[in-house]
Design a protein around this motif. Structure first.
Motif, PDB file in Angstrom:
ATOM      1  N   LYS A  81     -30.985 136.502 -11.802  1.00 14.44           N
ATOM      2  CA  LYS A  81     -30.007 137.475 -11.317  1.00 14.44           C
ATOM      3  C   LYS A  81     -28.577 136.982 -11.488  1.00 14.44           C
ATOM      4  CE  LYS A  81     -31.892 141.286  -9.755  1.00 14.44           C
ATOM      5  NZ  LYS A  81     -31.428 142.618 -10.206  1.00 14.44           N
ATOM      6  N   LEU A  82     -28.291 135.782 -11.012  1.00 11.44           N
ATOM      7  CA  LEU A  82     -26.918 135.281 -11.002  1.00 11.44           C
ATOM      8  C   LEU A  82     -26.871 133.886 -11.599  1.00 11.44           C
ATOM      9  CD1 LEU A  82     -23.950 135.379 -10.242  1.00 11.44           C
ATOM     10  CD2 LEU A  82     -24.572 134.633  -7.938  1.00 11.44           C
ATOM     11  N   ASP A  83     -26.178 133.753 -12.737  1.00 13.89           N
ATOM     12  CA  ASP A  83     -25.920 132.478 -13.374  1.00 13.89           C
ATOM     13  C   ASP A  83     -24.414 132.261 -13.415  1.00 13.89           C
ATOM     14  OD1 ASP A  83     -28.589 132.249 -13.748  1.00 13.89           O
ATOM     15  OD2 ASP A  83     -28.577 132.619 -15.901  1.00 13.89           O
ATOM     16  N   VAL A  84     -23.958 131.134 -12.917  1.00 14.88           N
ATOM     17  CA  VAL A  84     -22.548 130.770 -12.982  1.00 14.88           C
ATOM     18  C   VAL A  84     -22.316 130.000 -14.264  1.00 14.88           C
ATOM     19  CG1 VAL A  84     -20.662 129.537 -11.873  1.00 14.88           C
ATOM     20  CG2 VAL A  84     -22.374 130.717 -10.472  1.00 14.88           C
ATOM     21  N   ASN A  85     -21.488 130.539 -15.160  1.00 14.10           N
ATOM     22  CA  ASN A  85     -21.209 129.919 -16.450  1.00 14.10           C
ATOM     23  C   ASN A  85     -20.007 128.988 -16.323  1.00 14.10           C
ATOM     24  OD1 ASN A  85     -23.233 131.552 -17.828  1.00 14.10           O
ATOM     25  ND2 ASN A  85     -21.796 133.250 -17.562  1.00 14.10           N
ATOM     26  N   LEU A  86     -20.173 127.762 -16.826  1.00  8.55           N
ATOM     27  CA  LEU A  86     -19.146 126.739 -16.719  1.00  8.55           C
ATOM     28  C   LEU A  86     -18.782 126.228 -18.103  1.00  8.55           C
ATOM     29  CD1 LEU A  86     -20.832 124.673 -13.850  1.00  8.55           C
ATOM     30  CD2 LEU A  86     -19.070 126.420 -13.577  1.00  8.55           C
ATOM     31  N   SER A  87     -17.510 125.915 -18.297  1.00  8.72           N
ATOM     32  CA  SER A  87     -17.066 125.287 -19.538  1.00  8.72           C
ATOM     33  C   SER A  87     -15.839 124.446 -19.244  1.00  8.72           C
ATOM     34  CB  SER A  87     -16.762 126.330 -20.615  1.00  8.72           C
ATOM     35  OG  SER A  87     -15.667 127.128 -20.245  1.00  8.72           O
ATOM     36  N   ALA A  88     -15.690 123.354 -19.976  1.00  8.79           N
ATOM     37  CA  ALA A  88     -14.548 122.459 -19.773  1.00  8.79           C
ATOM     38  C   ALA A  88     -14.322 121.658 -21.047  1.00  8.79           C
ATOM     39  CB  ALA A  88     -14.782 121.531 -18.582  1.00  8.79           C
ATOM     40  N   ASN A  89     -13.089 121.160 -21.208  1.00  9.44           N
ATOM     41  CA  ASN A  89     -12.728 120.306 -22.341  1.00  9.44           C
ATOM     42  C   ASN A  89     -12.116 119.025 -21.818  1.00  9.44           C
ATOM     43  OD1 ASN A  89     -13.587 122.145 -24.285  1.00  9.44           O
ATOM     44  ND2 ASN A  89     -11.571 123.102 -24.473  1.00  9.44           N
ATOM     45  N   LEU A  90     -12.555 117.892 -22.386  1.00  6.86           N
ATOM     46  CA  LEU A  90     -12.039 116.572 -22.043  1.00  6.86           C
ATOM     47  C   LEU A  90     -11.454 115.940 -23.300  1.00  6.86           C
ATOM     48  CD1 LEU A  90     -15.034 115.285 -19.877  1.00  6.86           C
ATOM     49  CD2 LEU A  90     -12.962 116.423 -19.074  1.00  6.86           C
ATOM     50  N   THR A 109      -8.389 118.852 -19.744  1.00  6.70           N
ATOM     51  CA  THR A 109      -7.412 119.757 -20.374  1.00  6.70           C
ATOM     52  C   THR A 109      -7.654 121.235 -20.103  1.00  6.70           C
ATOM     53  OG1 THR A 109      -8.699 119.823 -22.425  1.00  6.70           O
ATOM     54  CG2 THR A 109      -7.002 118.094 -22.220  1.00  6.70           C
ATOM     55  N   ALA A 110      -8.891 121.671 -19.946  1.00  5.74           N
ATOM     56  CA  ALA A 110      -9.156 123.102 -19.753  1.00  5.74           C
ATOM     57  C   ALA A 110     -10.510 123.281 -19.085  1.00  5.74           C
ATOM     58  CB  ALA A 110      -9.122 123.850 -21.077  1.00  5.74           C
ATOM     59  N   ALA A 111     -10.639 124.416 -18.375  1.00  5.76           N
ATOM     60  CA  ALA A 111     -11.918 124.735 -17.728  1.00  5.76           C
ATOM     61  C   ALA A 111     -11.982 126.239 -17.501  1.00  5.76           C
ATOM     62  CB  ALA A 111     -12.064 123.996 -16.399  1.00  5.76           C
ATOM     63  N   ASN A 112     -13.212 126.735 -17.421  1.00  3.55           N
ATOM     64  CA  ASN A 112     -13.429 128.156 -17.142  1.00  3.55           C
ATOM     65  C   ASN A 112     -14.704 128.309 -16.330  1.00  3.55           C
ATOM     66  OD1 ASN A 112     -14.943 130.888 -18.205  1.00  3.55           O
ATOM     67  ND2 ASN A 112     -12.747 131.189 -17.915  1.00  3.55           N
ATOM     68  N   VAL A 113     -14.632 129.173 -15.322  1.00  2.00           N
ATOM     69  CA  VAL A 113     -15.795 129.514 -14.492  1.00  2.00           C
ATOM     70  C   VAL A 113     -15.895 131.032 -14.468  1.00  2.00           C
ATOM     71  CG1 VAL A 113     -16.867 129.365 -12.224  1.00  2.00           C
ATOM     72  CG2 VAL A 113     -15.490 127.461 -13.070  1.00  2.00           C
ATOM     73  N   SER A 114     -17.065 131.560 -14.738  1.00  2.00           N
ATOM     74  CA  SER A 114     -17.235 133.010 -14.728  1.00  2.00           C
ATOM     75  C   SER A 114     -18.671 133.361 -14.385  1.00  2.00           C
ATOM     76  CB  SER A 114     -16.868 133.618 -16.085  1.00  2.00           C
ATOM     77  OG  SER A 114     -17.759 133.176 -17.083  1.00  2.00           O
ATOM     78  N   PHE A 115     -18.832 134.538 -13.817  1.00  2.00           N
ATOM     79  CA  PHE A 115     -20.168 135.061 -13.578  1.00  2.00           C
ATOM     80  C   PHE A 115     -20.077 136.567 -13.391  1.00  2.00           C
ATOM     81  CE2 PHE A 115     -18.693 134.058  -9.274  1.00  2.00           C
ATOM     82  CZ  PHE A 115     -18.976 135.225  -8.586  1.00  2.00           C
ATOM     83  N   GLY A 116     -21.169 137.229 -13.637  1.00  2.00           N
ATOM     84  CA  GLY A 116     -21.320 138.655 -13.392  1.00  2.00           C
ATOM     85  C   GLY A 116     -22.623 138.884 -12.664  1.00  2.00           C
ATOM     86  N   TYR A 117     -22.587 139.720 -11.654  1.00  2.00           N
ATOM     87  CA  TYR A 117     -23.772 139.890 -10.822  1.00  2.00           C
ATOM     88  C   TYR A 117     -23.896 141.346 -10.411  1.00  2.00           C
ATOM     89  CZ  TYR A 117     -27.191 138.868  -7.123  1.00  2.00           C
ATOM     90  OH  TYR A 117     -28.311 138.825  -6.352  1.00  2.00           O
ATOM     91  N   SER A 118     -25.112 141.864 -10.497  1.00  2.00           N
ATOM     92  CA  SER A 118     -25.406 143.225 -10.087  1.00  2.00           C
ATOM     93  C   SER A 118     -26.647 143.194  -9.207  1.00  2.00           C
ATOM     94  CB  SER A 118     -25.642 144.123 -11.309  1.00  2.00           C
ATOM     95  OG  SER A 118     -26.013 145.415 -10.910  1.00  2.00           O
ATOM     96  N   PHE A 119     -26.543 143.729  -8.009  1.00  2.00           N
ATOM     97  CA  PHE A 119     -27.691 143.726  -7.106  1.00  2.00           C
ATOM     98  C   PHE A 119     -27.629 144.955  -6.207  1.00  2.00           C
ATOM     99  CE2 PHE A 119     -24.213 141.518  -5.277  1.00  2.00           C
ATOM    100  CZ  PHE A 119     -24.240 141.719  -3.909  1.00  2.00           C
ATOM    101  N   SER A 120     -28.750 145.238  -5.557  1.00  2.00           N
ATOM    102  CA  SER A 120     -28.849 146.412  -4.694  1.00  2.00           C
ATOM    103  C   SER A 120     -29.865 146.141  -3.606  1.00  2.00           C
ATOM    104  CB  SER A 120     -29.273 147.636  -5.511  1.00  2.00           C
ATOM    105  OG  SER A 120     -30.605 147.497  -5.967  1.00  2.00           O
ATOM    106  N   ASN A 121     -30.032 147.136  -2.725  1.00  2.00           N
ATOM    107  CA  ASN A 121     -30.993 146.974  -1.639  1.00  2.00           C
ATOM    108  C   ASN A 121     -32.416 146.806  -2.158  1.00  2.00           C
ATOM    109  OD1 ASN A 121     -30.677 149.882  -2.364  1.00  2.00           O
ATOM    110  ND2 ASN A 121     -32.406 150.103  -0.974  1.00  2.00           N
ATOM    111  N   LYS A 122     -32.700 147.299  -3.376  1.00  2.00           N
ATOM    112  CA  LYS A 122     -34.048 147.188  -3.925  1.00  2.00           C
ATOM    113  C   LYS A 122     -34.408 145.750  -4.271  1.00  2.00           C
ATOM    114  CE  LYS A 122     -34.407 151.888  -5.720  1.00  2.00           C
ATOM    115  NZ  LYS A 122     -34.720 152.730  -6.881  1.00  2.00           N
ATOM    116  N   ASP A 123     -33.372 144.899  -4.481  1.00  2.00           N
ATOM    117  CA  ASP A 123     -33.650 143.501  -4.781  1.00  2.00           C
ATOM    118  C   ASP A 123     -34.265 142.770  -3.601  1.00  2.00           C
ATOM    119  OD1 ASP A 123     -32.613 143.786  -7.330  1.00  2.00           O
ATOM    120  OD2 ASP A 123     -30.574 143.377  -6.659  1.00  2.00           O
TER     121      ASP A 123
END
Length: 892
Positions: free
Chosen positions: A672-681, A708-722
């Protein structure tokens, strides 16, 4: 006589509670004809001598069958048959069922009534059925000879209408005349929330209702809404007809009529909707929409929209005018229609400012789009050994902010499947030699770069750039020591172009001069790649009695090498002369292929070594379900990778090691929910001017790596049926979403687009889901349906000691069904960096049984507006509505 052949066969059964029906004199005067009595049965007394010719008695055209649950009794004196309790009479395609049926043999008529049940209530009311038409009256009188009938207090359903008449006269099997009629689309036909009342109507089942004077009643209260006559179609099939426009007023354009036009039901496979808008200041809009479908083959829709807009009035200083247009086309082919070929289309092109300036309310969720894109493609597979694939496509990409348009008209691609020239004819391929394979790929393209103002002009086609590219990859793979997987490949590429650019320096203007040379030219490149990798597994067991039974670590390290030679032979030089100081003269290298279709060949030699490792952590945990036999597998860390590259051909002073890239995702909620991570060293340091220097950061007084850089993002969709057992939501076809077809998001994060009539009901069954369950549930255990969609992103930048969050925002959209008839929703977002709300839409929807009501509100921003709508749900009466709106001020 009607029953002459059946009387002897009938057997009377004495009921448990016999009902005695007294014989009564027929109230119908024998010497007065009515509409149900045949003329030849009238008794006329006069002094004229009767005709000596005998009249032929009327005969029935079919056998009359009858039955009853309680008893069937024949009265010889009255010449009538009485059928009591669950009585039924069948004649041709007509069936009459009732509690009491009386068959009059003298008049060839039948009478049907209900009977009282044990509680005294009137039950087993007559039901008159003929073909697919069913009428439920209080009583029926039917004549077998004329096939006419009188029906009292009849109730019937025709399409979306429920019709109830005080007296109904059946003229024949296709025409009924009714008196004091109420018809409605409400589910409660006995106490409807609204109905139309007509004193007389002509009713043709499955075709139409034609009325005289008709009035509309709401909650049993008459309204001023009335017509001297009315026509209501009843057919279930699509029919052509006018669409009544909505009336309103705006400050910028005056009064308006919107969304009026005509619907053409062309055939079962295609239709056409023509709509228009008109404003009193002269603005107008035209829209043509067509949908088509052939089952098991294809389906699609086509839409063209044009708007000519005026702001203010001619002669005023703030007067302005402009025109915008938009073309959409989507086409999808059934996968089983033709497995070897496929045609698809997704087109969205037009004026770059169409969605920003359109007066069409359906575009409210699409003005945030920065890109319009299109693709029309056809692909064909030719089976054989080797297999040949061919595709032809036209693409389009349009930036709505810069108004730049990139198109390919067309792109032709062809490829020949992998050929293994040294593989054995039988058995699997093994080793370095047997796995050698090659392919051939062809790409021909006609590319056009233009702007809005030059779109589809002769200048656009004159600036087209076309050419062809041939690619032959040669590769093989093999195992080393059983555990290492190795692969090598060499790639040869030949590029044909028909436009090159010669460059020189003009000492007079002191500028570079570019001359376009038309004609055939070509260049060839090649490169080499190799990689080596393996998979390493690690397992830690904690015991089957533990909650976490085991953890497995999967590592996939790999090393790669790439070699790209320099192609200096395609480069030339020119000198930039400095008249004041010849020592400042400089030499500029260029290639005539710079700016050509496939770009310039590489001038710099590169030899680099790539390193990467990916990691996956999985765990076996005890399932909460006590009936589960096997443990549950969950992912703790999904494909977390580290990669970098080392340039072996770097010169002194160049950076040899590329920044280390980190990528991965952390599952928070499984599937359902994955947190995507990225970074540069980066291992290299910065100088005092924040410029990157060829010195290790650790040797410059810093740490080993510089973040030097980083990004965190996620998208999540849920409802009472879950949170309910087996509560998986059904996938919605994106092509059915109006916002998605306009090029927007299908997840409502930019808001929902209203329909053409102003309502927000994209899903007309929004209140119908789980309807039966809601009826059975009491209020205290009622489950409130809701759904939420969230998107979050954060970007951090520190490449030059900025130490700043360059972007940080969250977007959300959701709907809550507060009660079985109330739905509220919102779409919005918050910019955490600038501390402000993004585009916001509030939605309110109310189910009024036969009616629907919605209120759509954009509370702030330059598109602040609102729209109120109330109308009848049924598509037959969709023109009966009230629509009031405040449009945003789109003046530039």
């Amino acid at each position: 006589m009607l029953l002459a052949s059946t009387i002897a066969m009938a057997q009377e059964r004495k009921p448990q509670g016999e009902v005695n029906i007294e014989a009564e004199k027929d109230s119908i005067v024998s010497n007065v004809a009515d509409s149900l009595t045949p003329a030849n049965r009238l008794v006329v007394q006069d002094t004229i001598k009767t005709d000596t010719l005998k009249t032929k008695s009327s005969l029935l055209s079919d056998v009359v069958t009858y039955e009853a649950e309680d008893y069937m009794r024949l009265s010889r004196k009255e010449n009538r048959m009485y059928l009591y309790d669950q009585a039924q009479v069948t004649y041709e395609d007509m069936v009459i069922t009732a509690g009491l049926i009386v068959m009059d043999n003298e008049k060839n008529e039948i009478y049907a009534y209900g009977i009282p049940d044990s509680t005294g209530a009137y039950s087993q009311k007559p039901i008159f059925t003929q073909a697919e038409n069913t009428v439920r009256p209080d009583s029926i009188r039917f004549n077998f000879d004329t096939k006419k009938a009188l029906v009292y207090n009849s109730r019937t359903e025709q399409g979306a209408f429920k019709v109830r008449g005080e007296v109904t006269k059946r003229e024949n099997d296709s025409v009924y005349f009714m008196k004091n009629v109420r018809f409605t689309t409400s589910e409660n036909e006995l106490d409807p929330d609204y109905f139309f009342y007509a004193r007389r109507i002509k009713f043709v089942p499955n075709k139409k209702i034609v009325t005289g004077l008709v009035n509309m009643y709401i909650a049993d209260v008459p309204t001023p809404l009335g017509l001297p006559f009315g026509y209501f179609p009843l057919t279930d099939e699509q029919t052509s007809g006018f669409i009544i426009p909505s009336f309103g007023q705006t400050n910028a354009r005056g009064y308006f009529l919107q969304n009026g036009g005509y619907y053409f039901a062309i055939s079962d496979y295609v239709d056409l909707l023509a709509l228009g808008d008109y404003y009193t200041n002269g603005s107008y809009g035209l829209r043509l929409e067509s949908s088509y479908a052939v089952r098991y083959k294809f389906r699609g829709n086509l839409s063209f929209r044009y708007e000519n807009l005026f702001d203010s009035e001619p002669g005023f200083p703030d007067f302005s005018k402009r025109s915008v247009y938009n073309l959409r086309w989507s086409h999808s082919q059934d996968g089983k229609a033709n497995p070897s070929s496929r045609f698809s289309a997704s087109v969205n092109l037009g004026s770059s400012n169409y969605y920003q300036e359109s007066i069409n309310q359906t575009n409210s969720a699409n003005f945030l789009n920065n890109t319009l894109s299109s693709s029309v493609s056809y692909s064909k597979t030719f089976q054989g050994d080797p297999q040949v694939n061919l595709s032809i496509a036209a693409t389009h990409s349009q930036n709505t902010r810069t108004q730049q348009i990139n198109m390919t008209l067309p792109t032709v691609q062809a490829s020949i499947g992998r050929i293994y020239p040294l593989a054995p004819k039988l058995g699997a391929k093994k080793g370095l030699i047997e796995n050698i394979n090659l392919q051939y790929n062809f790409r021909g393209e006609n590319r056009i770069n233009t702007t809005d103002s030059l779109f589809f002009t002769s200048q656009m086609f004159r600036d087209a750039n076309f050419g062809a590219q041939h690619t032959i990859p040669l590769s093989t793979n093999f195992k080393i020591f059983k555990y290492l997987s190795a692969s090598t490949s060499a790639n040869y590429q030949e590029n044909w172009v028909f436009k090159t650019f010669d460059r020189s320096y003009d000492p007079i203007t002191k500028k570079e001069v570019v001359d376009t040379i038309k004609g055939f030219d070509s260049y060839r490149t090649y490169n080499f790649n190799a990689s080596l990798g393996t998979t390493v597994y690690g397992m830690v067991n904690f015991g089957k009695d533990k909650k976490i039974q085991a953890i497995r670590h999967v590592m996939r390290p790999s090393i790669s090498y790439s070699y790209n030679p320099a192609f200096d032979q395609y480069y030339d030089q020119y000198e930039v002369v400095n008249d004041l100081d010849p020592s400042l003269n400089r030499i500029v290298d260029y290639t005539r292929f710079q700016g050509s279709l496939f770009g310039a060949p590489g001038r710099l030699f590169s030899s680099s070594l790539g390193l990467s490792i990916s990691n996956t952590l999985e765990a076996k945990v005890r399932d909460r379900d006590s009936t589960a036999v096997e443990p549950k597998k969950i992912t703790l860390l999904n494909n977390f990778s580290m990669s970098t590259a080392y340039n072996l051909a770097a010169k002194e002073g160049d950076f040899r090691l590329s920044p280390i890239s980190l990528r991965g995702s952390v599952p928070v909620i499984q599937n359902k929910l994955d947190v995507n991570l990225s970074a540069n060293l980066d291992i290299y340091a910065l100088d005092n001017n924040n410029q990157k220097i060829n010195k290790l950061n650790i040797n410059n007084g810093g740490s080993l790596f510089r973040f030097t850089a980083a990004n965190v993002s996620f998208g999540y969709s849920f409802s009472n049926k879950d949170f309910e057992k087996g509560g998986d939501e059904e996938d919605k076809d994106k092509m059915d979403d109006e916002t998605f077809r306009n090029g927007g998001r299908p997840d409502d994060l930019f808001g929902k687009a209203p329909n053409l009539d102003g309502s927000l009901y994209e899903d007309e069954d929004a209140f119908e889901k789980n309807k039966d369950e809601k009826k059975d549930n009491e209020w205290y255990n009622y489950s409130i349906p809701w759904d939420v969609r969230v998107a979050y992103t954060m970007t951090y930048n520190n490449s030059a000691r900025q130490n700043e969050i360059s972007s940080h925002s969250i977007m959300f959209s959701g709907d809550v069904e507060l009660s079985p008839k109330w739905i509220v929703g919102a779409s919005s977002g918050f910019d955490l960096k600038k501390q402000g709300f993004t585009y916001t839409q509030l939605r309110f929807q109310r189910d009024l049984d036969s009616w629907r009501m919605s209120f759509n509100w954009i509370p702030f921003s330059d598109r602040s507006s609102w729209n109120f709508f109330i109308g009848i749900k049924s598509s037959v009466l969709s023109d009966i509505k009230y629509d009031k709106r405040k449009e945003p001020d789109r003046r530039l």
